[in-house]
Write a protein that holds these residues in place. Sequence first.
Motif, PDB file in Angstrom:
ATOM      1  N   UNK A 140       0.676  -1.040  -0.089  1.00 11.73           N
ATOM      2  CA  UNK A 140      -0.103  -0.054   0.103  1.00 11.73           C
ATOM      3  C   UNK A 140       0.615   1.343   0.032  1.00 11.73           C
TER       4      UNK A 140
ATOM      5  N   UNK B  31       0.512   5.219   0.601  1.00 13.10           N
ATOM      6  CA  UNK B  31      -0.599   6.167   1.133  1.00 13.10           C
ATOM      7  C   UNK B  31       0.425   7.671   1.144  1.00 13.10           C
TER       8      UNK B  31
ATOM      9  N   UNK C  28      -4.225  13.345   4.702  1.00 15.93           N
ATOM     10  CA  UNK C  28      -3.862  12.159   3.744  1.00 15.93           C
ATOM     11  C   UNK C  28      -4.696  12.364   2.364  1.00 15.93           C
TER      12      UNK C  28
ATOM     13  N   UNK D  55     -12.932  -9.995   6.340  1.00 16.78           N
ATOM     14  CA  UNK D  55     -11.524  -9.672   6.436  1.00 16.78           C
ATOM     15  C   UNK D  55     -11.151  -8.369   5.518  1.00 16.78           C
TER      16      UNK D  55
ATOM     17  N   UNK E  68     -12.605  -5.282   7.294  1.00 14.64           N
ATOM     18  CA  UNK E  68     -11.812  -4.823   8.566  1.00 14.64           C
ATOM     19  C   UNK E  68     -10.807  -3.812   7.972  1.00 14.64           C
ATOM     20  N   UNK E  69     -10.194  -4.407   6.849  1.00 17.04           N
ATOM     21  CA  UNK E  69      -9.136  -3.471   6.211  1.00 17.04           C
ATOM     22  C   UNK E  69      -9.449  -2.198   5.518  1.00 17.04           C
TER      23      UNK E  69
ATOM     24  N   UNK F  70     -11.753  -0.358   6.742  1.00 15.88           N
ATOM     25  CA  UNK F  70     -12.335   0.180   8.008  1.00 15.88           C
ATOM     26  C   UNK F  70     -11.242   1.063   8.836  1.00 15.88           C
ATOM     27  N   UNK F  71     -10.045   0.772   8.424  1.00 15.84           N
ATOM     28  CA  UNK F  71      -8.884   1.328   9.045  1.00 15.84           C
ATOM     29  C   UNK F  71      -9.101   2.867   9.173  1.00 15.84           C
ATOM     30  N   UNK F  72      -9.125   3.206  10.426  1.00 17.34           N
ATOM     31  CA  UNK F  72      -9.617   4.766  10.664  1.00 17.34           C
ATOM     32  C   UNK F  72      -8.809   5.716   9.818  1.00 17.34           C
ATOM     33  N   UNK F  73      -7.644   5.362   9.536  1.00 13.70           N
ATOM     34  CA  UNK F  73      -6.851   6.324   8.779  1.00 13.70           C
ATOM     35  C   UNK F  73      -7.020   6.353   7.591  1.00 13.70           C
ATOM     36  N   UNK F  74      -7.845   5.356   6.832  1.00 14.17           N
ATOM     37  CA  UNK F  74      -8.295   5.593   5.685  1.00 14.17           C
ATOM     38  C   UNK F  74      -9.839   5.873   5.231  1.00 14.17           C
TER      39      UNK F  74
END
Lengths: 232, 232
Positions: free
Chosen positions: B33, B35, B42, B207, B210-211, B213-217
């Motif tokens: 990834x 970013x 971001x 799964x 969950x990826x 919903x990473x709060x930073x994205x």
Amino acid sequence: MASVKLFGAPTSTEVARVLACLFEKEIDFQLIRIDTFKGIQRQPDFLKLQPTGQALTFEHGDKTLVDSREIIRYVAKKFPNKKNLAGRGMLEMASIEQWLQTDERSFDPPSSFLVFHLAFAPALGLMPAEEKEISKKEEDLKRVLDIYEQQLRETDYLAGDEFSLADLSHLPNAHYLMGTRCASLFNSRKKVKKWWDKISGRDAWKKVLAMQQDPSTAANLPPAAATAAGGD
Amino acid sequence: MASVKLFGAPTSTEVARVLACLFEKEIDFQLIRIDTFKGIQRQPDFLKLQPTGQALTFEHGDKTLVDSREIIRYVAKKFPNKKNLAGRGMLEMASIEQWLQTDERSFDPPSSFLVFHLAFAPALGLMPAEEKEISKKEEDLKRVLDIYEQQLRETDYLAGDEFSLADLSHLPNAHYLMGTRCASLFNSRKKVKKWWDKISGRDAWKKVLAMQQDPSTAANLPPAAATAAGGD
């Protein structure tokens, strides 16, 4: 301006230290993360570290660095127009450098050990170190925190009345420690607690925490903790 | 066995489609990834897409692919020993292919448009399309869902009684649609709703979520939606 690239996992204490610095200074950068999935299990970050020891790489133009404290010193010096984190006069700069070295030599070794054995070993089903050994590291940590308590009676932050690299550098290990029984060592020292509340509440650090709390990486170990465990 | 590498952001519907397939088949892979942080903001994923159009790259040995449906077909064929997602006999394989194409040609175009204009444009403060245009796409989507409802009266999944690539391919767009007023188009069709509950409850898909919903994205746009918006 050459672009800044950071390779590594935000759950790593080494990577988190650099991220906190880049966010504080509001520097444009790219974060490159590599996650290895074995079957449907994600491979814990600490396993990635072992083959090469390269959990963290920082690139700026043709400059490449791999040590987190070396990187934050470099960033503070190379981007002087952004928020000052490395001090202004010679005396202030020397004081910041001294506390950065206190972190590296005195705070980091017992902290990394305790983070690994109290937080991550149980979560991974690994045998933690013996209680005797853990207590010994706690004594080491207490001694450092006593020195901090004394300093923080004189100044708001470790190296003076402004937040600097010296404070920032403590964030990643202290954050994980606060999730263990060692939290009491911070909370029972009045000035240390006040300092921790202030530095951990900074916006830049909250951004790092949000990245660490990605649910897909939540099960990962901080590589620094694995290093500490292996090296002891 | 050559290693599988996937480059892209999990919030992209294209990347999510491939992730779902790799998790279903329990294949070892690396996710890379990148970013981009501008100052402390971001950069939304959809901006990354525009310069090159390369939001997604898949590598396996010396094979490189960039189209998500082409990738899942390739993965299903190249890893036959893992869970079968592409059918067994000629007839079953042909049926899965037909429904994969229905997704691509009939379900995806109105879905991507609606995801962008109903979910992401308002969140980004962008002007969504006119209601007339949105309603037209909803009519397109209804027509496809009516065909699905009819099919799902005959079989548990689109191409038969087993979960296949045909079902999997719908997950990323349908997931974002369920967060908009279009959810009612799914919920009001009894068999479609039952199908959606089944396919969206699969472990592999959870799964991927969950990826995402990473709060930073969390603030990021799915690149596919941006493509749909730009191309319309």
